[in-house]
Design a protein around this motif. Structure first.
Motif, PDB file in Angstrom:
ATOM      1  N   GLY A  62     122.058  47.643  34.866  1.00 54.15           N
ATOM      2  CA  GLY A  62     123.326  47.575  34.156  1.00 54.15           C
ATOM      3  C   GLY A  62     123.194  47.086  32.736  1.00 54.15           C
ATOM      4  N   ASN A  63     124.267  47.329  31.977  1.00 53.47           N
ATOM      5  CA  ASN A  63     124.429  46.729  30.657  1.00 53.47           C
ATOM      6  C   ASN A  63     125.747  45.963  30.671  1.00 53.47           C
ATOM      7  OD1 ASN A  63     126.360  48.771  30.522  1.00 53.47           O
ATOM      8  ND2 ASN A  63     125.137  50.070  29.170  1.00 53.47           N
ATOM      9  N   ASP A  64     126.338  45.720  29.523  1.00 55.14           N
ATOM     10  CA  ASP A  64     127.570  44.931  29.488  1.00 55.14           C
ATOM     11  C   ASP A  64     128.774  45.660  30.077  1.00 55.14           C
ATOM     12  OD1 ASP A  64     126.265  42.829  28.287  1.00 55.14           O
ATOM     13  OD2 ASP A  64     126.731  43.489  26.237  1.00 55.14           O
ATOM     14  N   SER A  65     128.695  46.979  30.210  1.00 53.17           N
ATOM     15  CA  SER A  65     129.879  47.750  30.603  1.00 53.17           C
ATOM     16  C   SER A  65     129.734  48.483  31.934  1.00 53.17           C
ATOM     17  CB  SER A  65     130.211  48.780  29.505  1.00 53.17           C
ATOM     18  OG  SER A  65     130.416  48.147  28.256  1.00 53.17           O
ATOM     19  N   TYR A  66     128.544  48.966  32.270  1.00 52.68           N
ATOM     20  CA  TYR A  66     128.373  49.826  33.438  1.00 52.68           C
ATOM     21  C   TYR A  66     127.114  49.422  34.211  1.00 52.68           C
ATOM     22  CZ  TYR A  66     131.569  52.849  30.781  1.00 52.68           C
ATOM     23  OH  TYR A  66     132.627  53.334  30.062  1.00 52.68           O
ATOM     24  N   LEU A  93     128.871  61.679  35.878  1.00 52.77           N
ATOM     25  CA  LEU A  93     129.319  62.522  34.775  1.00 52.77           C
ATOM     26  C   LEU A  93     129.681  61.699  33.546  1.00 52.77           C
ATOM     27  CD1 LEU A  93     131.496  65.130  36.718  1.00 52.77           C
ATOM     28  CD2 LEU A  93     129.129  65.345  35.957  1.00 52.77           C
ATOM     29  N   ASN A  94     129.710  60.369  33.699  1.00 53.44           N
ATOM     30  CA  ASN A  94     129.978  59.485  32.576  1.00 53.44           C
ATOM     31  C   ASN A  94     128.697  59.318  31.763  1.00 53.44           C
ATOM     32  OD1 ASN A  94     130.516  57.367  30.821  1.00 53.44           O
ATOM     33  ND2 ASN A  94     131.671  56.182  32.322  1.00 53.44           N
ATOM     34  N   ALA A  95     128.692  59.811  30.547  1.00 60.80           N
ATOM     35  CA  ALA A  95     127.492  59.795  29.723  1.00 60.80           C
ATOM     36  C   ALA A  95     127.081  58.382  29.316  1.00 60.80           C
ATOM     37  CB  ALA A  95     127.716  60.637  28.461  1.00 60.80           C
ATOM     38  N   ASN A  96     127.975  57.398  29.469  1.00 67.21           N
ATOM     39  CA  ASN A  96     127.670  56.019  29.099  1.00 67.21           C
ATOM     40  C   ASN A  96     127.066  55.218  30.255  1.00 67.21           C
ATOM     41  OD1 ASN A  96     128.795  56.245  26.416  1.00 67.21           O
ATOM     42  ND2 ASN A  96     130.827  56.181  27.380  1.00 67.21           N
ATOM     43  N   MET A  97     126.909  55.840  31.406  1.00 68.16           N
ATOM     44  CA  MET A  97     126.440  55.147  32.608  1.00 68.16           C
ATOM     45  C   MET A  97     124.916  55.131  32.665  1.00 68.16           C
ATOM     46  SD  MET A  97     127.622  53.732  35.475  1.00 68.16           S
ATOM     47  CE  MET A  97     129.200  54.527  35.826  1.00 68.16           C
ATOM     48  N   PRO A  98     124.292  53.951  32.761  1.00 68.18           N
ATOM     49  CA  PRO A  98     122.853  53.937  33.033  1.00 68.18           C
ATOM     50  C   PRO A  98     122.594  54.444  34.446  1.00 68.18           C
ATOM     51  CG  PRO A  98     123.737  51.713  33.139  1.00 68.18           C
ATOM     52  CD  PRO A  98     124.862  52.602  32.671  1.00 68.18           C
ATOM     53  N   ILE A 130     118.553  55.949  30.403  1.00 73.43           N
ATOM     54  CA  ILE A 130     119.166  54.976  29.502  1.00 73.43           C
ATOM     55  C   ILE A 130     120.127  55.706  28.562  1.00 73.43           C
ATOM     56  CG2 ILE A 130     118.730  53.256  27.720  1.00 73.43           C
ATOM     57  CD1 ILE A 130     117.754  52.452  30.502  1.00 73.43           C
ATOM     58  N   PRO A 131     121.432  55.347  28.571  1.00 74.44           N
ATOM     59  CA  PRO A 131     122.396  56.097  27.760  1.00 74.44           C
ATOM     60  C   PRO A 131     122.366  55.751  26.272  1.00 74.44           C
ATOM     61  CG  PRO A 131     123.500  54.335  28.949  1.00 74.44           C
ATOM     62  CD  PRO A 131     122.078  54.347  29.426  1.00 74.44           C
ATOM     63  N   ALA A 132     121.892  54.549  25.917  1.00 75.99           N
ATOM     64  CA  ALA A 132     121.886  54.142  24.515  1.00 75.99           C
ATOM     65  C   ALA A 132     120.904  52.987  24.338  1.00 75.99           C
ATOM     66  CB  ALA A 132     123.284  53.710  24.069  1.00 75.99           C
ATOM     67  N   THR A 176     115.296  52.039  25.012  1.00 75.83           N
ATOM     68  CA  THR A 176     115.785  53.034  24.065  1.00 75.83           C
ATOM     69  C   THR A 176     116.371  54.220  24.827  1.00 75.83           C
ATOM     70  OG1 THR A 176     113.581  54.021  23.949  1.00 75.83           O
ATOM     71  CG2 THR A 176     114.133  52.377  22.292  1.00 75.83           C
ATOM     72  N   GLU A 177     117.260  54.924  24.195  1.00 77.45           N
ATOM     73  CA  GLU A 177     117.960  56.040  24.835  1.00 77.45           C
ATOM     74  C   GLU A 177     116.976  57.090  25.334  1.00 77.45           C
ATOM     75  OE1 GLU A 177     121.187  59.546  23.666  1.00 77.45           O
ATOM     76  OE2 GLU A 177     120.772  57.894  22.290  1.00 77.45           O
TER      77      GLU A 177
END
Length: 275
Positions: A62-66, A93-98, A130-132, A176-177
């Protein structure tokens, strides 16, 4: 998955499983009927509500959001290769999800990896998406059953850090992404501390994509090159000339492999990544 099975009553142990549909074939001539009674009902095994709790290791990235999870669990009659007790990995389908998943021994990505038992000789490879760029944490959020009494180490194949998940269930790292098909490994015994291994002279072993590159510090005859996966299976074998450079297209499944170079007076090993 097995096609249609004939259940005609003449075979011992001919069962129609719960929740299964079935066909009845009738001759064109005459009349007939079919009925089911309570006396025909049977029960075997253990009710789910009475079964013992799963023995599992639940990992979370996880990160701070997902966050995403991957599970290792012990199941009777399971295997280390992909089987019906595993759950395939499907990406959000959420591109921000690790994304986090493990590999079966035959290199299938799974979200739930069922194994027959904890084997200290076997390593479970983890992959991530890794999304970002940023800071991420890989955690052991649940440790139950036999996993409680077993050592559990996390090896970061990129930094070569070794982290004891039993002593500290959270491991933070910078990423890294992009996709990392074999970024981590789960060990159930103390892994070799790669950072403490002696330098291998000037011999350089590395990969780019599927290509293996080796640069030797000096010419030597009689060298042998071998490439193994983490299950100990040999995938490549070659006798090397006395050249200072060697390049080979390996064409292997993505993952972590061991390169071993056997010389007249020494043996050198190196972990490599195949993308």
């Amino acid at each position: 998955t097995e096609g249609y099975k004939t259940v005609d009553g003449s075979t011992s142990g001919a069962w129609i499983a719960p929740n299964q549909g079935f066909f009845v074939i009738k001759e064109n001539i005459g009349t007939a009927s079919i009925s089911f009674t309570n006396a025909m009902r049977v029960h075997e095994g253990v009710f789910t509500k009475e079964a013992s709790a799963d023995e599992m290791l639940v990992l979370q990235l996880g990160n701070d959001s997902y966050y995403d999870q991957a599970t290792l669990r012990i199941r009777d009659n399971a295997s280390f290769a992909r089987d019906r007790s595993d759950a395939m990995k499907f990406y959000s389908l959420n591109a921000n999800m690790p994304q986090l998943y493990s590999y079966t021994s035959d290199q299938v990505k799974v979200a739930i990896n069922s194994i027959p038992a904890i084997d200290q000789e076997k390593v479970i490879t983890l992959g991530v998406r890794i999304p970002a760029d940023g800071s991420y944490t890989l955690s052991a959020t649940k440790i139950s059953g036999s996993f409680r009494s077993s050592p559990i180490y996390l090896l970061n194949n990129k930094s070569e850090e070794i982290h004891n998940l039993k002593e500290n269930p959270q491991y933070s790292f910078q990423a890294t992404e992009g996709d990392e098909s074999a970024l981590f490994e789960i060990w159930f015994s103390q892994p070799t501390d790669l950072s403490q291994q002696p330098e291998e002279d000037l011999t350089n072993i590395y990969t780019h994509g599927q290509t293996l590159y080796i640069t030797f510090d000096k010419e030597a005859t009689g060298r042998t090159l071998e490439v193994f996966d983490l299950m100990g299976r040999r995938h490549f074998h070659r006798s090397l000339s006395n050249a200072l450079q060697f390049t080979e297209q390996l064409n292997l499944h993505p993952g972590v492999y061991i390169v071993r170079i056997i010389g007249k007076d020494e043996v050198k090993t190196k972990r490599i990544f195949i993308e």
